[in-house]
Design a protein around this motif. Structure first.
Motif, PDB file in Angstrom:
ATOM      1  N   GLU A 179      80.118  80.859 -44.157  1.00  0.00           N
ATOM      2  CA  GLU A 179      81.044  81.468 -43.209  1.00  0.00           C
ATOM      3  C   GLU A 179      80.409  82.641 -42.456  1.00  0.00           C
ATOM      4  N   ASP A 180      79.604  83.424 -43.144  1.00  0.00           N
ATOM      5  CA  ASP A 180      78.992  84.600 -42.520  1.00  0.00           C
ATOM      6  C   ASP A 180      78.051  84.233 -41.376  1.00  0.00           C
ATOM      7  N   ALA A 181      77.530  82.995 -41.379  1.00  0.00           N
ATOM      8  CA  ALA A 181      76.621  82.570 -40.310  1.00  0.00           C
ATOM      9  C   ALA A 181      77.301  82.598 -38.947  1.00  0.00           C
ATOM     10  N   LYS A 182      78.619  82.468 -38.950  1.00  0.00           N
ATOM     11  CA  LYS A 182      79.368  82.489 -37.690  1.00  0.00           C
ATOM     12  C   LYS A 182      79.327  83.855 -37.024  1.00  0.00           C
ATOM     13  N   THR A 183      78.971  84.894 -37.779  1.00  0.00           N
ATOM     14  CA  THR A 183      78.938  86.246 -37.227  1.00  0.00           C
ATOM     15  C   THR A 183      77.596  86.575 -36.574  1.00  0.00           C
ATOM     16  N   LYS A 184      76.608  85.727 -36.765  1.00  0.00           N
ATOM     17  CA  LYS A 184      75.278  85.987 -36.215  1.00  0.00           C
ATOM     18  C   LYS A 184      75.245  85.679 -34.713  1.00  0.00           C
ATOM     19  N   PRO A 185      74.435  86.405 -33.934  1.00  0.00           N
ATOM     20  CA  PRO A 185      74.322  86.134 -32.495  1.00  0.00           C
ATOM     21  C   PRO A 185      73.856  84.711 -32.227  1.00  0.00           C
ATOM     22  N   ARG A 186      74.474  84.074 -31.250  1.00  0.00           N
ATOM     23  CA  ARG A 186      74.119  82.707 -30.864  1.00  0.00           C
ATOM     24  C   ARG A 186      73.017  82.739 -29.814  1.00  0.00           C
ATOM     25  N   VAL A 187      71.896  82.101 -30.115  1.00  0.00           N
ATOM     26  CA  VAL A 187      70.811  82.024 -29.136  1.00  0.00           C
ATOM     27  C   VAL A 187      70.749  80.651 -28.472  1.00  0.00           C
ATOM     28  N   ILE A 188      71.496  79.690 -29.011  1.00  0.00           N
ATOM     29  CA  ILE A 188      71.545  78.328 -28.462  1.00  0.00           C
ATOM     30  C   ILE A 188      73.004  77.885 -28.391  1.00  0.00           C
ATOM     31  N   LYS A 189      73.364  77.206 -27.308  1.00  0.00           N
ATOM     32  CA  LYS A 189      74.686  76.588 -27.228  1.00  0.00           C
ATOM     33  C   LYS A 189      74.559  75.200 -26.611  1.00  0.00           C
ATOM     34  N   SER A 190      75.563  74.361 -26.822  1.00  0.00           N
ATOM     35  CA  SER A 190      75.563  73.000 -26.287  1.00  0.00           C
ATOM     36  C   SER A 190      76.290  72.950 -24.957  1.00  0.00           C
ATOM     37  N   VAL A 191      75.833  72.077 -24.070  1.00  0.00           N
ATOM     38  CA  VAL A 191      76.529  71.887 -22.790  1.00  0.00           C
ATOM     39  C   VAL A 191      77.595  70.813 -22.916  1.00  0.00           C
ATOM     40  N   ILE A 192      77.655  70.148 -24.085  1.00  0.00           N
ATOM     41  CA  ILE A 192      78.643  69.094 -24.328  1.00  0.00           C
ATOM     42  C   ILE A 192      79.720  69.615 -25.268  1.00  0.00           C
ATOM     43  N   ASP A 193      80.963  69.530 -24.837  1.00  0.00           N
ATOM     44  CA  ASP A 193      82.088  69.942 -25.681  1.00  0.00           C
ATOM     45  C   ASP A 193      82.508  68.747 -26.533  1.00  0.00           C
ATOM     46  N   SER A 194      81.821  68.553 -27.653  1.00  0.00           N
ATOM     47  CA  SER A 194      82.057  67.360 -28.473  1.00  0.00           C
ATOM     48  C   SER A 194      83.436  67.336 -29.111  1.00  0.00           C
ATOM     49  N   ASP A 195      84.063  68.494 -29.277  1.00  0.00           N
ATOM     50  CA  ASP A 195      85.391  68.526 -29.900  1.00  0.00           C
ATOM     51  C   ASP A 195      86.454  67.880 -29.022  1.00  0.00           C
ATOM     52  N   LEU A 199      85.769  65.398 -26.692  1.00  0.00           N
ATOM     53  CA  LEU A 199      85.355  64.088 -26.193  1.00  0.00           C
ATOM     54  C   LEU A 199      85.368  63.049 -27.300  1.00  0.00           C
ATOM     55  N   SER A 200      85.539  61.789 -26.913  1.00  0.00           N
ATOM     56  CA  SER A 200      85.470  60.686 -27.877  1.00  0.00           C
ATOM     57  C   SER A 200      84.020  60.358 -28.176  1.00  0.00           C
ATOM     58  N   SER A 201      83.795  59.507 -29.184  1.00  0.00           N
ATOM     59  CA  SER A 201      82.435  59.080 -29.525  1.00  0.00           C
ATOM     60  C   SER A 201      81.727  58.474 -28.313  1.00  0.00           C
ATOM     61  N   LYS A 202      82.411  57.600 -27.619  1.00  0.00           N
ATOM     62  CA  LYS A 202      81.809  56.943 -26.460  1.00  0.00           C
ATOM     63  C   LYS A 202      81.486  57.942 -25.368  1.00  0.00           C
ATOM     64  N   GLU A 203      82.395  58.903 -25.129  1.00  0.00           N
ATOM     65  CA  GLU A 203      82.164  59.908 -24.089  1.00  0.00           C
ATOM     66  C   GLU A 203      80.995  60.815 -24.443  1.00  0.00           C
ATOM     67  N   ILE A 204      80.880  61.168 -25.732  1.00  0.00           N
ATOM     68  CA  ILE A 204      79.751  61.997 -26.162  1.00  0.00           C
ATOM     69  C   ILE A 204      78.441  61.256 -25.948  1.00  0.00           C
ATOM     70  N   ASP A 205      78.411  59.980 -26.343  1.00  0.00           N
ATOM     71  CA  ASP A 205      77.199  59.172 -26.170  1.00  0.00           C
ATOM     72  C   ASP A 205      76.847  59.025 -24.699  1.00  0.00           C
ATOM     73  N   THR A 206      77.834  58.748 -23.867  1.00  0.00           N
ATOM     74  CA  THR A 206      77.600  58.572 -22.424  1.00  0.00           C
ATOM     75  C   THR A 206      77.037  59.849 -21.810  1.00  0.00           C
ATOM     76  N   LYS A 207      77.638  60.978 -22.144  1.00  0.00           N
ATOM     77  CA  LYS A 207      77.192  62.257 -21.588  1.00  0.00           C
ATOM     78  C   LYS A 207      75.787  62.598 -22.072  1.00  0.00           C
ATOM     79  N   THR A 208      75.518  62.366 -23.349  1.00  0.00           N
ATOM     80  CA  THR A 208      74.194  62.654 -23.908  1.00  0.00           C
ATOM     81  C   THR A 208      73.123  61.802 -23.230  1.00  0.00           C
TER      82      THR A 208
END
Length: 316
Positions: free
Chosen positions: A47-63, A65-74
């Protein structure tokens, strides 16, 4: 094997950036979380890892999108030569790492070498880079020793690896009367095989692994291949999904599929969903728990007393 001069340099590591969740989890296990100054958006455990600064983020909002939409976008982003992940340059510069831990295993699953290259270009002090690329359980365990050496936590690393190997051996050394045919599926729409360390885990857990091979990358899979392999047990482990997200995808995509209904595993009620994000998708020490989960599924009678986390798997 590390060169002596490399070890002398890395003994002074005071600031670490982790570009993959499995490394972040391991650094906490090694007790050096205070040295961790940057992680990715996927580093949510502990849980504490969530408090660390983020140096990388995703351009895909997988939460969303469906499986097919995630695959298509990727696939679209990769074919266009565009990034799936982006580097937060401000946070990386502020992290000012002595050590960056990266990976070579999968470009679609975590920050890749090009992000390390970008980071080195903008950092005033050039860090040491350690890249993880395990493809089986022993290589996952060996990663613990390697990182332990780099950050001079060899004793703690040895303690962890001895415990992990003991748990692996309990499963691997068990003799089984029957080895059911098992197919692990890493993505549902489209189908993908579960590669890398998963085939070996299935074999250790008392199953006959179908279609994929130890150490191979995941690849697209057809329904005809599934029908031809005719597995006794099918285990669904979509990359990055937990058990309940997998069940939701299954109900939308496969539950009413006529070809799927006629599979041996479906008719015998041997379809399982697992918490892939925690125990299967990443080359982390959590994969040893994943091995225990597979043993509970594949050889239930032999491992009836083995304890695994709640909601780590469900028979669908």
């Amino acid at each position: 094997m590390f060169k002596e001069e490399f070890l002398r340099f890395t003994m002074s590591v005071k600031r670490i950036v982790s570009l993959l969740p499995s490394a972040t989890e391991l650094l906490y296990e090694l007790g050096v979380e205070d040295l961790l100054y940057g992680v990715t958006h996927e580093c949510k455990y502990p849980e504490d890892a969530k408090t660390k600064p983020r140096v990388i983020k995703s351009v895909i909002d997988s939460d969303s999108l469906s499986s097919k939409e995630i695959d298509t976008k990727t696939c679209q982003l990769l074919s266009e030569g565009k990034e799936i992940f982006t580097l937060n340059e401000k946070n990386m510069i502020e992290a000012n790492p002595d050590l960056i831990i990266s990976q070579d295993t999968c470009e679609a699953c975590a920050a890749h070498n090009n992000h390390v290259t970008q980071a080195i270009k903008i950092l005033p002090k050039k860090p040491t880079v350690y890249s993880m690329d395990p493809h089986n359980l022993q290589e996952i365990v060996e990663t613990v020793n390697n990182i332990g050496k780099i950050i001079t936590r060899e004793d703690k690393a040895k303690e962890i690896t001895e415990f992990l190997n003991k748990r692996i051996n309990v499963i691997r050394d068990t003799k089984f009367k029957v080895n059911p045919k098992v197919l692990a599926i890493e993505w549902i729409e489209p189908f993908f095989t579960a590669g890398h360390w998963i085939p070996e885990m299935i074999m250790y857990a008392g199953g006959e692994n179908m279609i994929s091979k130890v150490g191979e990358y995941s690849r697209k899979l057809t329904m005809d291949e599934i029908k031809k392999s005719d597995p006794d047990i099918i285990i669904l482990m979509p990359c990055g999904f937990d058990t309940f997200r997998t069940i939701s995808e299954y109900n939308k995509i496969l539950k009413d599929n006529e070809e799927w209904k006629h599979l041996r595993a479906t008719k015998s009620n041997n379809i399982f969903a697992v918490d892939a994000n925690s125990y299967f998708s990443k080359p982390s020490i959590g994969a040893i728990t994943g091995l225990e989960i597979l043993a509970k599924i594949i050889q239930a009678e032999n491992f009836s007393n083995l304890k695994v986390p709640k909601n780590s798997f469900v028979r669908i």
